[in-house]
Design a protein around this motif. Structure first.
Motif, PDB file in Angstrom:
ATOM      1  N   LEU A 133       0.824  -1.212   0.000  1.00 43.22           N
ATOM      2  CA  LEU A 133       0.000   0.000   0.000  1.00 43.22           C
ATOM      3  C   LEU A 133       0.859   1.264   0.000  1.00 43.22           C
ATOM      4  N   GLN A 134       1.942   1.235   0.737  1.00 39.88           N
ATOM      5  CA  GLN A 134       2.873   2.376   0.775  1.00 39.88           C
ATOM      6  C   GLN A 134       3.454   2.621  -0.619  1.00 39.88           C
ATOM      7  N   GLY A 135       3.834   1.549  -1.309  1.00 39.98           N
ATOM      8  CA  GLY A 135       4.350   1.678  -2.659  1.00 39.98           C
ATOM      9  C   GLY A 135       3.308   2.214  -3.629  1.00 39.98           C
ATOM     10  N   MET A 136       2.067   1.797  -3.434  1.00 42.95           N
ATOM     11  CA  MET A 136       0.987   2.314  -4.264  1.00 42.95           C
ATOM     12  C   MET A 136       0.829   3.812  -4.062  1.00 42.95           C
ATOM     13  N   LEU A 137       0.856   4.249  -2.800  1.00 38.68           N
ATOM     14  CA  LEU A 137       0.774   5.687  -2.525  1.00 38.68           C
ATOM     15  C   LEU A 137       1.954   6.434  -3.126  1.00 38.68           C
ATOM     16  N   ASP A 138       3.139   5.857  -3.027  1.00 49.45           N
ATOM     17  CA  ASP A 138       4.315   6.486  -3.641  1.00 49.45           C
ATOM     18  C   ASP A 138       4.088   6.682  -5.140  1.00 49.45           C
ATOM     19  N   SER A 139       3.612   5.648  -5.820  1.00 46.65           N
ATOM     20  CA  SER A 139       3.364   5.744  -7.258  1.00 46.65           C
ATOM     21  C   SER A 139       2.291   6.773  -7.575  1.00 46.65           C
ATOM     22  N   MET A 140       1.237   6.800  -6.776  1.00 46.84           N
ATOM     23  CA  MET A 140       0.161   7.761  -7.006  1.00 46.84           C
ATOM     24  C   MET A 140       0.647   9.203  -6.819  1.00 46.84           C
ATOM     25  N   LEU A 141       1.459   9.414  -5.806  1.00 47.40           N
ATOM     26  CA  LEU A 141       2.000  10.749  -5.571  1.00 47.40           C
ATOM     27  C   LEU A 141       2.927  11.169  -6.707  1.00 47.40           C
ATOM     28  N   LEU A 142       3.749  10.244  -7.178  1.00 44.93           N
ATOM     29  CA  LEU A 142       4.631  10.551  -8.302  1.00 44.93           C
ATOM     30  C   LEU A 142       3.826  10.908  -9.554  1.00 44.93           C
ATOM     31  N   CYS A 143       2.721  10.226  -9.766  1.00 50.50           N
ATOM     32  CA  CYS A 143       1.851  10.553 -10.906  1.00 50.50           C
ATOM     33  C   CYS A 143       1.275  11.955 -10.767  1.00 50.50           C
ATOM     34  N   ARG A 144       0.886  12.287  -9.566  1.00 50.69           N
ATOM     35  CA  ARG A 144       0.345  13.635  -9.330  1.00 50.69           C
ATOM     36  C   ARG A 144       1.404  14.685  -9.640  1.00 50.69           C
ATOM     37  N   TYR A 145       2.601  14.473  -9.146  1.00 52.24           N
ATOM     38  CA  TYR A 145       3.682  15.422  -9.423  1.00 52.24           C
ATOM     39  C   TYR A 145       3.974  15.494 -10.917  1.00 52.24           C
ATOM     40  N   GLU A 146       3.961  14.358 -11.578  1.00 51.75           N
ATOM     41  CA  GLU A 146       4.262  14.327 -13.015  1.00 51.75           C
ATOM     42  C   GLU A 146       3.263  15.178 -13.794  1.00 51.75           C
ATOM     43  N   LYS A 147       1.991  15.086 -13.449  1.00 57.22           N
ATOM     44  CA  LYS A 147       0.953  15.806 -14.192  1.00 57.22           C
ATOM     45  C   LYS A 147       0.746  17.245 -13.714  1.00 57.22           C
ATOM     46  N   MET A 148       0.996  17.513 -12.440  1.00 58.17           N
ATOM     47  CA  MET A 148       0.653  18.832 -11.905  1.00 58.17           C
ATOM     48  C   MET A 148       1.862  19.740 -11.677  1.00 58.17           C
ATOM     49  N   VAL A 149       3.050  19.173 -11.547  1.00 60.21           N
ATOM     50  CA  VAL A 149       4.214  19.978 -11.204  1.00 60.21           C
ATOM     51  C   VAL A 149       5.220  20.045 -12.353  1.00 60.21           C
ATOM     52  N   ARG A 150       5.473  18.922 -12.986  1.00 63.50           N
ATOM     53  CA  ARG A 150       6.473  18.887 -14.058  1.00 63.50           C
ATOM     54  C   ARG A 150       5.959  19.681 -15.269  1.00 63.50           C
ATOM     55  N   PRO A 151       6.794  20.514 -15.841  1.00 65.76           N
ATOM     56  CA  PRO A 151       6.377  21.254 -17.039  1.00 65.76           C
ATOM     57  C   PRO A 151       5.926  20.290 -18.135  1.00 65.76           C
ATOM     58  N   GLU A 152       4.904  20.687 -18.863  1.00 64.36           N
ATOM     59  CA  GLU A 152       4.279  19.804 -19.847  1.00 64.36           C
ATOM     60  C   GLU A 152       5.274  19.222 -20.855  1.00 64.36           C
ATOM     61  N   GLY A 153       6.205  20.010 -21.309  1.00 64.86           N
ATOM     62  CA  GLY A 153       7.159  19.526 -22.298  1.00 64.86           C
ATOM     63  C   GLY A 153       8.134  18.491 -21.766  1.00 64.86           C
ATOM     64  N   LEU A 154       8.208  18.342 -20.442  1.00 64.62           N
ATOM     65  CA  LEU A 154       9.134  17.388 -19.833  1.00 64.62           C
ATOM     66  C   LEU A 154       8.435  16.138 -19.299  1.00 64.62           C
ATOM     67  N   ARG A 155       7.126  16.073 -19.441  1.00 66.49           N
ATOM     68  CA  ARG A 155       6.382  14.925 -18.914  1.00 66.49           C
ATOM     69  C   ARG A 155       6.677  13.666 -19.712  1.00 66.49           C
ATOM     70  N   TRP A 156       6.688  12.554 -18.991  1.00 70.26           N
ATOM     71  CA  TRP A 156       6.998  11.245 -19.581  1.00 70.26           C
ATOM     72  C   TRP A 156       5.763  10.370 -19.453  1.00 70.26           C
ATOM     73  N   SER A 157       5.017  10.237 -20.516  1.00 74.88           N
ATOM     74  CA  SER A 157       3.740   9.535 -20.519  1.00 74.88           C
ATOM     75  C   SER A 157       3.870   8.064 -20.124  1.00 74.88           C
ATOM     76  N   ASP A 158       4.851   7.363 -20.672  1.00 78.22           N
ATOM     77  CA  ASP A 158       5.004   5.936 -20.345  1.00 78.22           C
ATOM     78  C   ASP A 158       5.346   5.724 -18.878  1.00 78.22           C
ATOM     79  N   TRP A 159       6.150   6.618 -18.320  1.00 76.97           N
ATOM     80  CA  TRP A 159       6.506   6.536 -16.906  1.00 76.97           C
ATOM     81  C   TRP A 159       5.258   6.726 -16.053  1.00 76.97           C
ATOM     82  N   HIS A 160       4.452   7.731 -16.426  1.00 75.23           N
ATOM     83  CA  HIS A 160       3.205   8.017 -15.710  1.00 75.23           C
ATOM     84  C   HIS A 160       2.269   6.809 -15.769  1.00 75.23           C
ATOM     85  N   LYS A 161       2.090   6.243 -16.955  1.00 77.52           N
ATOM     86  CA  LYS A 161       1.219   5.068 -17.110  1.00 77.52           C
ATOM     87  C   LYS A 161       1.728   3.891 -16.284  1.00 77.52           C
ATOM     88  N   ASP A 162       3.040   3.695 -16.276  1.00 75.31           N
ATOM     89  CA  ASP A 162       3.625   2.601 -15.507  1.00 75.31           C
ATOM     90  C   ASP A 162       3.302   2.738 -14.017  1.00 75.31           C
TER      91      ASP A 162
END
Length: 166
Positions: A101-130
């Motif tokens: 569950l902790q790992g799931m939360l880690d992944s979910m938080l990383l996804c949030r950062y990827e979509k909301m914090v990382r500049p759009e041109g630097l986002r990695w779609s496959d990483w986010h999906k993974d």
């Protein structure tokens, strides 16, 4: 004791629930803290160079880092065996479920950062999906695990609530 936290943090939510369940909520002063990727927070870095939330600061100044470690500390402070089984197979099952569950939360938080914090041109779609796939695969593992919900109340159940809430 003081707990640094962000109201949106699922990790801080886990600790707050544990504090309620162990009867220690009234012994904790809650200190809001803001940490975000790419944004310096020199004051908070003095508490922990990792800039992780939450952190429990004991009355003697010692720092306990990581939500699970804080929960174990609160459980022990409250007499033990309330949220984390003291020994045996149940202990390792609960701890393993919680780690998933902790790992799931880690992944979910990383996804949030990827979509909301990382500049759009630097986002990695496959990483986010993974990372989202990791979270969904974890949820699928718990879908038919009636033992997690019907057993004695423990940190795995708190972790599951935090995953679903996040």
């Amino acid at each position: 004791m003081k707990l640094t936290f962000s109201p949106a943090s699922p990790f801080a939510r886990k600790v707050r629930i544990a504090a309620i369940e162990t009867g220690l909520i009234d012994k904790i002063e809650f200190i809001p803290a803001a940490v975000a990727p790419g944004q310096p927070n020199d004051e908070y870095s003095k508490i922990t160079p990792l800039k992780k939330l939450p952190v429990l600061i004991l009355d003697n100044g010692d720092v306990i880092l990581d939500s699970y470690v804080i929960v174990e500390y609160l459980d022990e402070l409250a007499g033990g065996n309330k949220l984390v089984p003291a020994s045996g197979p149940d202990r390792w099952k609960v701890k393993s479920d919680h780690s998933l569950l902790q790992g799931m939360l880690d992944s979910m938080l990383l996804c949030r950062y990827e979509k909301m914090v990382r500049p759009e041109g630097l986002r990695w779609s496959d990483w986010h999906k993974d990372h989202w796939n990791r979270a969904w695969a974890g949820m699928a593992r718990f879908e038919n695990r009636n033992d997690v919900l019907s057993g004695p109340f423990n940190i795995a159940q708190i972790g599951l609530v935090c995953v679903l809430g996040y």
